[in-house]
Design an enzyme around this catalytic site. Structure first.
Site, PDB file in Angstrom:
ATOM      1  N   SER A 107      -2.381  -4.836  10.975  1.00 25.85           N
ATOM      2  CA  SER A 107      -1.269  -4.614  11.898  1.00 25.85           C
ATOM      3  C   SER A 107      -0.161  -5.645  11.708  1.00 25.85           C
ATOM      4  CB  SER A 107      -1.786  -4.681  13.341  1.00 25.85           C
ATOM      5  OG  SER A 107      -0.710  -4.701  14.263  1.00 25.85           O
ATOM      6  N   TYR A 130       5.924  -1.818  12.115  1.00 29.45           N
ATOM      7  CA  TYR A 130       6.845  -1.383  13.172  1.00 29.45           C
ATOM      8  C   TYR A 130       8.248  -1.696  12.690  1.00 29.45           C
ATOM      9  CZ  TYR A 130       3.068  -1.065  16.634  1.00 29.45           C
ATOM     10  OH  TYR A 130       1.936  -0.711  17.316  1.00 29.45           O
ATOM     11  N   THR A 156       4.279   3.191  11.696  1.00 27.43           N
ATOM     12  CA  THR A 156       3.962   3.744  13.019  1.00 27.43           C
ATOM     13  C   THR A 156       5.236   4.323  13.621  1.00 27.43           C
ATOM     14  OG1 THR A 156       2.128   2.224  13.389  1.00 27.43           O
ATOM     15  CG2 THR A 156       3.143   3.174  15.335  1.00 27.43           C
ATOM     16  N   HIS A 252      -1.929   6.977  19.155  1.00 24.76           N
ATOM     17  CA  HIS A 252      -1.929   5.530  19.417  1.00 24.76           C
ATOM     18  C   HIS A 252      -3.087   5.140  20.345  1.00 24.76           C
ATOM     19  CE1 HIS A 252       1.050   2.297  18.415  1.00 24.76           C
ATOM     20  NE2 HIS A 252       0.252   1.606  19.222  1.00 24.76           N
TER      21      HIS A 252
END
Length: 363
Positions: A107, A130, A156, A252
């Site tokens: 992430s 992101y 994402t 999500h």
């Protein structure tokens, strides 16, 4: 860990091990948490149509995603802030993934820097992205991931704004330290009445992100691009037309738009329009090897697991993560055998029956 017999039992161990604020942060969903619960319950409405008298002496669970080998079609989903679960954070998770011969998607919001995770062990890893209002920050992180040897970018696309996670608001969840962005922009937020995570996201994320930006992302990296957050055939078709290299059917983990459909219930409509042109993966609610089989029978190439990994990490560190993956692999192997499949290539749509099909047959 000998007493633990299934992945679900790690959740209670994690609840005991973690401060309430952190446990709620990991386990919670948006608003009424309908989608959170439905992600798991929807799997229970799919039944098997097992075949018998098949030689299953040798079972081969291996597969490939974007050409990279996996010991089984089970990958690690991108989840943020593993450092809240265990001092070693994502480096412990990465070592466990490597030991289990699977791919971890790291992430953007990891507690360890992407370089620390990359140097922790030798393995295939993808990087989750992101897109921030400051595109230069996102571009820098992508280039760093490429330099550090990550093999794909997972974009994402379901967070133009952060979902309303009421447990975090109640707990006044502290925004975790985002070490990937130190020196790039200020990640400090003023104490407020609500969630520090939401405050940080509202300041940083780019709500203008749209389909044209796939071209922008492609212009700054040579890596394959997967889109995470597709739930409809319409968006799946747009993703294929945009030339992405893979789709992850995801809501999500029920943390964004509550009353979005459970991912397993929309997997087939995505698979049908993609028509095998790119791999379709699924996350959300996978807790059993039977779930993995059901997802593959409905067209997924692999599944991603998120919360179970974090629970394993919180309860038993890297060994807990390994145990979670191995448990799912062992259950999946047994499901293959009991369904009459010696390889994952033997799994067909005829091996499962959805709730819709059962209702129609009863009319």
């Amino acid at each position: 860990m000998d007493q633990i017999v299934n992945v679900n039992e790690f959740q209670e161990l994690a609840r005991q091990a973690l401060p309430k604020m952190y446990y709620d942060f990991y386990s919670g969903g948006a608003e009424d948490q309908h989608t959170l619960k439905e992600n798991m319950e929807a799997f229970s409405r799919i039944m098997f149509r097992p075949r018998v008298l098949v030689d299953v002496t040798k079972i081969d669970m291996s597969t490939r995603i974007l050409g990279y080998p996996l010991s089984a079609p089970i990958m690690i989903a991108p989840t943020g802030s593993h450092g809240l679960a265990h001092p070693e954070g994502e480096t412990a998770t990465a070592k466990a993934a490597a030991a289990c011969n699977t791919i971890m998607i790291v992430s953007s919001m990891s507690s360890c820097t992407l370089e620390e995770v990359a140097s922790s062990c030798n393995a295939v890893r993808f990087f989750q992205l992101y897109v921030f209002e400051r595109r230069d920050v996102s571009a820098q992180v992508v280039r760093r991931a490429e330099r550090a040897g990550y093999k794909a970018i997972v974009l994402t696309v379901d967070v133009p704004k952060l979902g309303r996670r009421e447990a975090d608001i109640k707990n006044k969840m502290i925004a975790p330290k985002l070490r990937n962005f130190e020196g790039l922009f200020s990640t400090k937020v003023k104490p407020s009445d609500g969630s520090g995570v939401e405050a940080l996201a509202s300041r940083a994320l780019d709500a203008s992100l749209n389909w044209k930006d796939i071209e922008w992302l492609r212009s700054i990296t040579k890596l394959p691009i997967l889109i995470k957050g597709i739930l409809t055939r319409e968006d799946a078709l747009k993703a294929v037309e945009a030339g992405v290299d893979g789709i992850i059917v995801s809501n999500h983990g029920g943390r964004q738009l509550d009353y979005s459909p459970a991912t397993i219930t929309v997997l087939e409509e995505v698979v049908h329009v993609v028509k095998g042109r790119i791999p379709v993966l699924l996350d959300g609610g996978v807790r059993r090897g039977t779930d993995v089989f059901k997802a593959l029978a409905l067209g997924a190439k692999a599944v991603l697991i998120g919360r179970p990994v974090v629970y394993g990490l919180a309860a038993k560190g890297g060994d807990g993560v390994m145990k979670v993956i191995e448990m799912l692999k062992n259950e999946f192997e047994l499901t293959l055998a009991l369904s009459g499949c010696a390889t994952i290539g033997d799994i067909t749509r005829n091996h499962v029956r959805t709730e819709d099909e059962r209702l129609k047959s009863n009319l």
